[in-house]
Enzyme design. Structure first.
Site, PDB file in Angstrom:
ATOM      1  N   SER A  90      74.679  72.776  22.176  1.00  0.00           N
ATOM      2  CA  SER A  90      74.609  72.601  23.627  1.00  0.00           C
ATOM      3  C   SER A  90      75.849  71.908  24.174  1.00  0.00           C
ATOM      4  O   SER A  90      76.060  71.896  25.382  1.00  0.00           O
ATOM      5  CB  SER A  90      73.361  71.797  24.007  1.00  0.00           C
ATOM      6  OG  SER A  90      73.379  70.542  23.372  1.00  0.00           O
ATOM      7  N   HIS A 111      73.770  79.229  23.375  1.00  0.00           N
ATOM      8  CA  HIS A 111      73.028  78.021  23.728  1.00  0.00           C
ATOM      9  C   HIS A 111      71.738  78.406  24.445  1.00  0.00           C
ATOM     10  O   HIS A 111      71.743  78.742  25.620  1.00  0.00           O
ATOM     11  CB  HIS A 111      73.896  77.110  24.605  1.00  0.00           C
ATOM     12  CG  HIS A 111      73.157  75.913  25.098  1.00  0.00           C
ATOM     13  ND1 HIS A 111      73.425  75.325  26.305  1.00  0.00           N
ATOM     14  CD2 HIS A 111      72.148  75.180  24.546  1.00  0.00           C
ATOM     15  CE1 HIS A 111      72.620  74.296  26.485  1.00  0.00           C
ATOM     16  NE2 HIS A 111      71.840  74.201  25.432  1.00  0.00           N
ATOM     17  N   GLU A 123      73.386  80.585  27.522  1.00  0.00           N
ATOM     18  CA  GLU A 123      74.835  80.437  27.656  1.00  0.00           C
ATOM     19  C   GLU A 123      75.501  81.087  26.454  1.00  0.00           C
ATOM     20  O   GLU A 123      75.179  80.763  25.314  1.00  0.00           O
ATOM     21  CB  GLU A 123      75.243  78.961  27.705  1.00  0.00           C
ATOM     22  CG  GLU A 123      75.035  78.301  29.022  1.00  0.00           C
ATOM     23  CD  GLU A 123      75.524  76.868  29.035  1.00  0.00           C
ATOM     24  OE1 GLU A 123      76.165  76.492  30.025  1.00  0.00           O
ATOM     25  OE2 GLU A 123      75.265  76.122  28.071  1.00  0.00           O
ATOM     26  N   ASN A 161      74.985  71.904  30.835  1.00  0.00           N
ATOM     27  CA  ASN A 161      74.959  70.461  30.607  1.00  0.00           C
ATOM     28  C   ASN A 161      75.992  69.727  31.465  1.00  0.00           C
ATOM     29  O   ASN A 161      75.771  68.590  31.862  1.00  0.00           O
ATOM     30  CB  ASN A 161      75.157  70.141  29.128  1.00  0.00           C
ATOM     31  CG  ASN A 161      73.876  70.373  28.351  1.00  0.00           C
ATOM     32  OD1 ASN A 161      72.782  70.148  28.855  1.00  0.00           O
ATOM     33  ND2 ASN A 161      73.999  70.847  27.137  1.00  0.00           N
TER      34      ASN A 161
END
Length: 167
Positions: A90, A111, A123, A161
């Site tokens: 991540s 991800h 992702e 993130n």
């Protein structure tokens, strides 16, 4: 193929998958027969037997770069030359993982957001030398899994993130 280093972890993983499928049965998305057929496709194991025939392997160990490097070294030694190596990281650097392999062009980040069986966003992290064919395959896998694949650059936290860090 589902590989882990401990039998207890494999057992816990299969139990979690079964619980997720049980919820799908309760909601009417799957029949018990569909679930049993899908569970029968999963081969839990403690070694890399059969990985030499895989076209794609997704590593999903803890967010620890040294651990991920070790797994990528092991995978690189056993999978066939054209196999794509993906990391479910991540936040960690995909290029760092790619450079320890003999196939940096075949390394990509996938991800999956938590919980992966529910969240639709995936992702797809492109490294410096990840080929367009590798990205196209990752997008096709996302579609096959009913995920929304979004190609992002390799930077700390990627996109999802990085948006969450300030909060």
């Amino acid at each position: 193929l589902l590989k882990d280093s401990r039998q207890e972890a494999l057992d816990d993983g299969i139990a979690a998958i079964r619980r997720n499928y049980d919820v799908s049965i309760q909601r009417g998305r799957f029949t018990p027969a569909m679930v049993e057929e899908r569970l029968a496709r999963i081969r839990p194991q403690l070694d890399y037997a059969g990985f030499d025939t895989a076209d794609l392997v997704i590593e999903a160990v803890f967010e620890n770069m040294e651990l991920k490097r070790n797994v990528f070294r092991e995978l690189d030694a056993v999978v066939k030359p054209g196999c794509i190596l993906a990391s479910n990281t991540s936040t960690l650097d995909i290029d760092d993982l790619a450079k320890i392999t003999r196939r940096p062009e075949k390394v990509v980040g996938l991800h999956f957001f938590v919980p992966a069986n529910v969240m639709r966003l995936l992702e797809i992290v492109r490294g410096r030398v990840t080929t367009i064919e590798t990205i196209a395959t990752a997008l096709a896998v996302a579609k096959r899994l009913s995920k929304v694949g979004v190609v992002v650059g390799n930077c700390p936290g990627f996109v999802g993130n990085r948006l969450m860090f300030p909060y």
